[in-house]
Write an enzyme that holds these catalytic residues in place. Structure first.
Site, PDB file in Angstrom:
ATOM      1  N   HIS A  89      39.113  40.376  35.375  1.00  0.00           N
ATOM      2  CA  HIS A  89      40.831  40.442  35.434  1.00  0.00           C
ATOM      3  C   HIS A  89      40.962  41.525  36.310  1.00  0.00           C
ATOM      4  O   HIS A  89      40.131  42.267  36.865  1.00  0.00           O
ATOM      5  CB  HIS A  89      41.284  40.852  33.838  1.00  0.00           C
ATOM      6  CG  HIS A  89      41.438  39.563  33.119  1.00  0.00           C
ATOM      7  ND1 HIS A  89      42.526  39.382  32.616  1.00  0.00           N
ATOM      8  CD2 HIS A  89      40.423  38.910  32.728  1.00  0.00           C
ATOM      9  CE1 HIS A  89      42.224  38.244  31.743  1.00  0.00           C
ATOM     10  NE2 HIS A  89      41.200  37.801  31.915  1.00  0.00           N
ATOM     11  N   GLY A  90      42.176  41.957  36.633  1.00  0.00           N
ATOM     12  CA  GLY A  90      42.593  42.939  37.437  1.00  0.00           C
ATOM     13  C   GLY A  90      42.166  42.862  38.920  1.00  0.00           C
ATOM     14  O   GLY A  90      41.700  43.724  39.521  1.00  0.00           O
ATOM     15  N   ASP A  96      47.195  33.669  29.893  1.00  0.00           N
ATOM     16  CA  ASP A  96      46.903  35.019  30.143  1.00  0.00           C
ATOM     17  C   ASP A  96      47.203  35.895  29.109  1.00  0.00           C
ATOM     18  O   ASP A  96      48.376  36.144  28.708  1.00  0.00           O
ATOM     19  CB  ASP A  96      47.578  35.380  31.591  1.00  0.00           C
ATOM     20  CG  ASP A  96      46.741  36.531  32.270  1.00  0.00           C
ATOM     21  OD1 ASP A  96      45.447  36.740  32.032  1.00  0.00           O
ATOM     22  OD2 ASP A  96      47.240  37.458  32.620  1.00  0.00           O
ATOM     23  N   THR A 110      49.148  41.470  40.221  1.00  0.00           N
ATOM     24  CA  THR A 110      49.877  42.611  41.077  1.00  0.00           C
ATOM     25  C   THR A 110      50.378  42.486  42.428  1.00  0.00           C
ATOM     26  O   THR A 110      51.182  42.741  43.273  1.00  0.00           O
ATOM     27  CB  THR A 110      49.262  43.926  40.972  1.00  0.00           C
ATOM     28  OG1 THR A 110      48.934  44.168  39.847  1.00  0.00           O
ATOM     29  CG2 THR A 110      50.272  45.136  41.285  1.00  0.00           C
ATOM     30  N   GLY A 136      46.522  46.089  37.924  1.00  0.00           N
ATOM     31  CA  GLY A 136      47.375  46.835  38.712  1.00  0.00           C
ATOM     32  C   GLY A 136      46.641  47.211  40.149  1.00  0.00           C
ATOM     33  O   GLY A 136      45.516  47.085  40.380  1.00  0.00           O
ATOM     34  N   ASN A 171      41.400  36.880  38.535  1.00  0.00           N
ATOM     35  CA  ASN A 171      42.905  37.066  38.204  1.00  0.00           C
ATOM     36  C   ASN A 171      43.407  37.848  38.848  1.00  0.00           C
ATOM     37  O   ASN A 171      43.090  39.103  39.279  1.00  0.00           O
ATOM     38  CB  ASN A 171      43.034  37.740  36.861  1.00  0.00           C
ATOM     39  CG  ASN A 171      42.691  36.583  35.719  1.00  0.00           C
ATOM     40  OD1 ASN A 171      41.730  35.602  35.947  1.00  0.00           O
ATOM     41  ND2 ASN A 171      43.233  36.827  34.551  1.00  0.00           N
TER      42      ASN A 171
HETATM   43  P1  13P Z   1      45.974  42.571  38.557  1.00  0.00           P
HETATM   44  O1  13P Z   1      47.419  42.542  38.340  1.00  0.00           O
HETATM   45  O2  13P Z   1      45.204  43.722  38.831  1.00  0.00           O
HETATM   46  O3  13P Z   1      45.847  41.582  39.767  1.00  0.00           O
HETATM   47  O4  13P Z   1      45.474  41.656  37.451  1.00  0.00           O
HETATM   48  C1  13P Z   1      45.878  40.566  37.032  1.00  0.00           C
HETATM   49  C2  13P Z   1      45.245  40.095  35.732  1.00  0.00           C
HETATM   50  O5  13P Z   1      44.097  40.476  35.404  1.00  0.00           O
HETATM   51  C3  13P Z   1      45.828  39.113  34.879  1.00  0.00           C
HETATM   52  O6  13P Z   1      45.177  38.855  33.736  1.00  0.00           O
END
Ligand code: 13P
Length: 294
Positions: free
Chosen positions: A214-215, A77, A239, A184, A236
């Site tokens: 992502h995120g 990642d 968090t 996050g 992905n």
């Molecule tokens: P989060 O921490 O928001 O779940 O995102 C994870 C991510 O995109 C790893 O590349």
């Protein structure tokens, strides 16, 4: 490995890419996938891979793949340079994410193209089809709990025309895009996807690339569901797993302050992480999809 993503693209569901940095987080993730018969991607960032060890992560995933009889893709990642990409594939990673989004667009194309060339040559030499993901757009945040307000600007978002140009010029298999997502969880809960932007990107790129979100933590479930219907095939998550892991530890320390046996202390964290992964697998629609041929 690519067939797993192709099947998801064709059938309009997504694979979760779950980050891990310890053996018990990986265990919780695999147990969740096993219980729901779901293919999964597991991932380490450079920092997470450095902590558990790149070769150690690959060896653990290899053992789980056999023991659980599950398709498990191990992904790097946010690799920010060619050295880390080389290190991951040499250790046995099946997929790499080259993140050149912090560079100028021109520089991002140049660096990503070099990474793609390296991966294609490596795949040919070692007869291993390694998947490579690129990224364009400005993804804000970090994988933690944020108290500050999230402000996403129009200029942060991935442009549909650039998305097509980028995949044509670099030849990446997958593309991480910015459509209102951020790393996050934001305490004020203001993460909201620009689904119209996603639809415009999908219209440009079609099935030429696997679109990646992502995120994934903290985005309303309804938005994630619609994004998958519109063409996202990899989501992905980090968090929410970190928060679950910490909540498990806090629960354990409060309930049994004199416990000193690590495998007993860590069980509540495994249970909490597993719960989150199961919830995400159901949301992403990858339950009961382990058979590649149907
Ligand atoms: P989060 O921490 O928001 O779940 O995102 C994870 C991510 O995109 C790893 O590349």
């Amino acid at each position: 490995m690519k067939e797993i993503l192709k099947k998801a693209q064709k059938e309009h569901y997504a694979l979760g890419a779950f980050n891990f940095s310890t053996a018990e987080i990986l265990k919780a993730t695999v147990l969740a996938a096993k219980e729901l018969s779901s293919p999964i991607i597991v991932a380490t960032s450079e920092g997470e891979g450095g902590f558990i060890g790149f070769r150690e992560a690959a060896a653990l995933v290899g053992v789980w793949r056999e023991a659980a009889k599950l398709p498990i893709i191990l992904n790097l990642d946010h690799g920010k340079n060619l050295d880390i990409i080389k290190k991951a594939v040499a250790a046995g990673y099946d997929a790499v994410h080259f993140d050149g989004s912090g560079l100028s667009y021109k520089e991002n194309i140049e660096q990503t193209s070099k990474a793609v060339k390296y991966i294609r040559e490596y795949s040919k030499t070692f007869d291993r089809d390694v998947i490579i993901e690129g990224e364009i757009g400005y993804l804000r945040g970090a994988s933690s709990l944020h108290q500050e307000k999230l402000e996403i600007k129009e200029s942060d978002l991935t442009s549909p025309e650039q998305a097509l140009d980028f995949i044509e010029q670099t030849g990446v298999d997958s593309l991480a895009i910015v459509i209102g997502n951020a790393h996050g969880v934001f305490a004020a809960g203001e993460e909201k996807l620009h689904l119209d932007r996603l639809a415009a990107i999908k219209k440009e790129v079609g099935d030429k690339v696997f679109l990646v979100l992502h995120g994934g933590s903290g985005i309303p479930a309804e938005d994630v569901k619609k994004a998958i219907e519109l063409g996202i095939v990899k989501v992905n998550i980090n968090t929410e797993l970190r928060l679950a892991y910490k909540a498990g530890l806090e629960k354990e320390f409060a309930a049994s302050p004199s416990e000193t046996t690590p495998y007993k202390m860590l069980q509540p964290s495994i249970d909490e992480v597993k719960k989150v992964v199961m919830e995400k697998i159901k949301l992403f629609g990858s339950e009961n999809k382990i058979n590649i041929n149907n």
